[in-house]
Design a protein around this motif. Structure first.
Motif, PDB file in Angstrom:
ATOM      1  N   VAL A 142      -4.908  -4.701  -4.434  1.00  0.00           N
ATOM      2  CA  VAL A 142      -4.528  -3.344  -4.021  1.00  0.00           C
ATOM      3  C   VAL A 142      -5.389  -2.337  -4.776  1.00  0.00           C
ATOM      4  N   ALA A 143      -6.073  -1.494  -3.989  1.00  0.00           N
ATOM      5  CA  ALA A 143      -6.952  -0.476  -4.583  1.00  0.00           C
ATOM      6  C   ALA A 143      -6.587   0.897  -4.056  1.00  0.00           C
ATOM      7  N   LYS A 144      -6.666   1.881  -4.938  1.00  0.00           N
ATOM      8  CA  LYS A 144      -6.466   3.274  -4.519  1.00  0.00           C
ATOM      9  C   LYS A 144      -7.815   3.983  -4.553  1.00  0.00           C
ATOM     10  N   GLY A 145      -7.950   5.003  -3.723  1.00  0.00           N
ATOM     11  CA  GLY A 145      -9.191   5.780  -3.741  1.00  0.00           C
ATOM     12  C   GLY A 145      -8.951   7.133  -3.117  1.00  0.00           C
ATOM     13  N   VAL A 172       0.821  -1.227   0.000  1.00  0.00           N
ATOM     14  CA  VAL A 172       0.000   0.000   0.000  1.00  0.00           C
ATOM     15  C   VAL A 172       0.846   1.263   0.000  1.00  0.00           C
ATOM     16  N   VAL A 173       2.121   1.146   0.336  1.00  0.00           N
ATOM     17  CA  VAL A 173       2.984   2.332   0.404  1.00  0.00           C
ATOM     18  C   VAL A 173       3.556   2.664  -0.987  1.00  0.00           C
ATOM     19  N   LEU A 174       4.178   1.696  -1.632  1.00  0.00           N
ATOM     20  CA  LEU A 174       4.856   2.010  -2.902  1.00  0.00           C
ATOM     21  C   LEU A 174       3.906   2.456  -4.019  1.00  0.00           C
ATOM     22  N   PRO A 175       2.657   1.941  -4.085  1.00  0.00           N
ATOM     23  CA  PRO A 175       1.775   2.466  -5.144  1.00  0.00           C
ATOM     24  C   PRO A 175       1.497   3.966  -5.001  1.00  0.00           C
TER      25      PRO A 175
END
Ligand code: AMP
Ligand code: GLY
Length: 426
Positions: free
Chosen positions: A388-391, A302-305
């Motif tokens: 892994v999802a971003k929002g 979750v950090v590197l993305p």
């Protein structure tokens, strides 16, 4: 540059995905890797715990310019020292600095000596004396096997009976092997809202002169919803940590991070690489629970993305001791990682189950325990995939990650349904 990443898990796949974006990187390799890393890197089938086998491979492959050593075991064995002795450039600490993770007694003594806030503790190599101490202190109490124990060597004991049994398991029955020859016995820390306190993982880049915290994340170590069940390697993460503030970051830098870097320098154990601070917000302020000498798994996912800066540039700056020249930038918003695991994990589970992946929207599927068998994607470990999802915020990312998880399946797959909910009230 041609870059080889050592390790097999989701963390390594996440690092490779970040390196792939770098204009500086030509070809990627992964030792040993998984089915996901094989899509973007050449997997190298060499056992990285066999130093002689690794150095033989390295000598035969002068076309590889840079090595990233990520797992705790090869770092503790001194793989970075070996590679540097061959003239290779690396990311990762030397053996004498990796001890901050490989010996909890070393880490505890360092924190005591340099007044770095942590739980009060005593260290024992004698079972009778340890037992006497446990009885004197009473429960709740925390027992930690000194050495590396696959993340399982820590027992948070609610009752004296549990503590007595735990101590016997660690020191006499050697449940964690030689890792339990020495035991760290510490007070159980209470949080502002929970016991144990609220936890946050902060990974930091350091070249030994400068230390730069990355964005924060929170792990979920227990197998079951509501933090029930057995401890695992980590069942999911989210970033950023809801209770983190700029003020807290300044406090952590001044009271924990910079003092730790300086302490290691003063001890002649300069740390270069990623130093992981496992922190707890307690009723007596923020304290260190543990250090790791490496990127966390599944924190890295979750950090590197969220990293906007070129990871290869940061790695080289760390190697060359010019981290202070680099500006490290992060995306705003949030990121959630849900781990999909094999039924039975963290105890016994069956490998080789065929995996079906449907529509995952704009989520990234990061592989951990996967392999290709007769052209088919199959399970090859306890933790199998990371969605892994971003929002815009954690809730938006959570909804996306769970929608995607619902479209992936294999026989006996399981995952936690509550990743991203804890500490929500801040
Ligand atoms: P570690 O492997 O050192 O991260 O410990 C595993 C887990 O045990 C931590 O994530 C905490 O949840 C818990 N823990 C470790 N030390 C303490 C402590 N002194 N007080 C309360 N909980 C602890
Ligand atoms: N997720 C915790 C660790 O990497 O040790």
């Amino acid at each position: 540059m041609n870059v080889l990443v050592i390790g097999n898990g989701g963390r390594e796949h996440a690092i490779l995905l970040a390196l792939k974006k770098s204009p500086k990187v030509d070809k990627l390799y992964c030792m040993k890797g998984n089915a996901g890393t094989a899509e973007i890197a050449e997997n190298v089938n060499v056992d990285y715990m066999n130093i002689a086998a690794v150095t033989k491979f390295v000598a035969e492959h002068p076309e590889i310019d840079y090595y990233v050593v990520t797992p705790d075991d090869p770092l503790a064995l001194g793989l970075v020292d070996e590679l540097e002795a061959m003239g290779k450039r690396c990311f990762g600490p030397h053996k004498n600095a990796a001890v901050i993770e490989s010996s909890k007694a070393y880490a505890k003594n360092l924190m005591k000596k340099y007044n770095i806030p942590t739980a009060e503790a005593e260290i024992f190599d004698n079972y009778e004396k340890a037992l006497e101490y446990v009885r004197r202190k009473g429960a709740p109490i925390v027992l930690k096997a000194d050495g590396l124990a696959l993340g399982k060597g820590v027992l948070v004991c609610e009752t004296l009976k549990e503590a007595e049994e735990g101590l016997k398991e660690i020191m006499l029955d050697k449940a964690f092997g030689a890792a339990g020859n020495v035991v760290v016995i510490e007070e159980c820390m209470h949080g502002l809202k929970y016991t144990p306190g609220e936890e946050v993982s902060v990974l930091a880049f350091t070249d030994g002169k400068t230390i730069v915290p990355m964005i924060t994340s929170c792990d979920h170590k227990r197998a079951g919803d509501g933090d029930q069940g057995l401890n695992t390697g980590g069942m999911g993460t989210f970033s950023p940590c809801p209770f983190w503030t700029e003020k807290l970051e300044r406090e952590v830098l001044e009271t924990i991070m910079i003092p730790t870097m300086n302490a290691l320098n003063a001890e002649g154990r300069t740390f270069k690489g990623c130093l992981y601070f496992g922190l707890m917000r307690t009723d007596k302020g923020i304290k260190v629970v543990e250090y790791n000498s490496r990127f966390g798994d599944p924190e890295t996912q979750v950090v590197l993305p969220m990293l906007k800066t070129d990871l290869m540039e940061i790695f080289e700056a760390v190697t060359d001791g010019r981290l202070s020249d680099i500006k490290i930038e992060w995306e705003s918003g949030a990121c959630v990682c849900v781990v999909l695991a094999s039924g039975g994990y963290p105890l016994s589970y069956v490998k080789g189950k065929e995996i079906t992946i449907g529509d995952v929207g704009d989520c990234t599927v990061i592989h951990a325990g996967t392999a290709l068998k007769d052209g088919k994607l199959v399970t090859n470990g306890g933790r199998v995939l990371n969605i892994v999802a971003k929002g815009a915020n954690i809730e938006a990312a959570r909804v996306k990650a769970y929608a995607a998880a619902g479209n992936i399946s294999w026989e006996n797959m399981f995952y936690r349904k509550d990743i991203g909910i804890k500490y929500r009230e801040g």
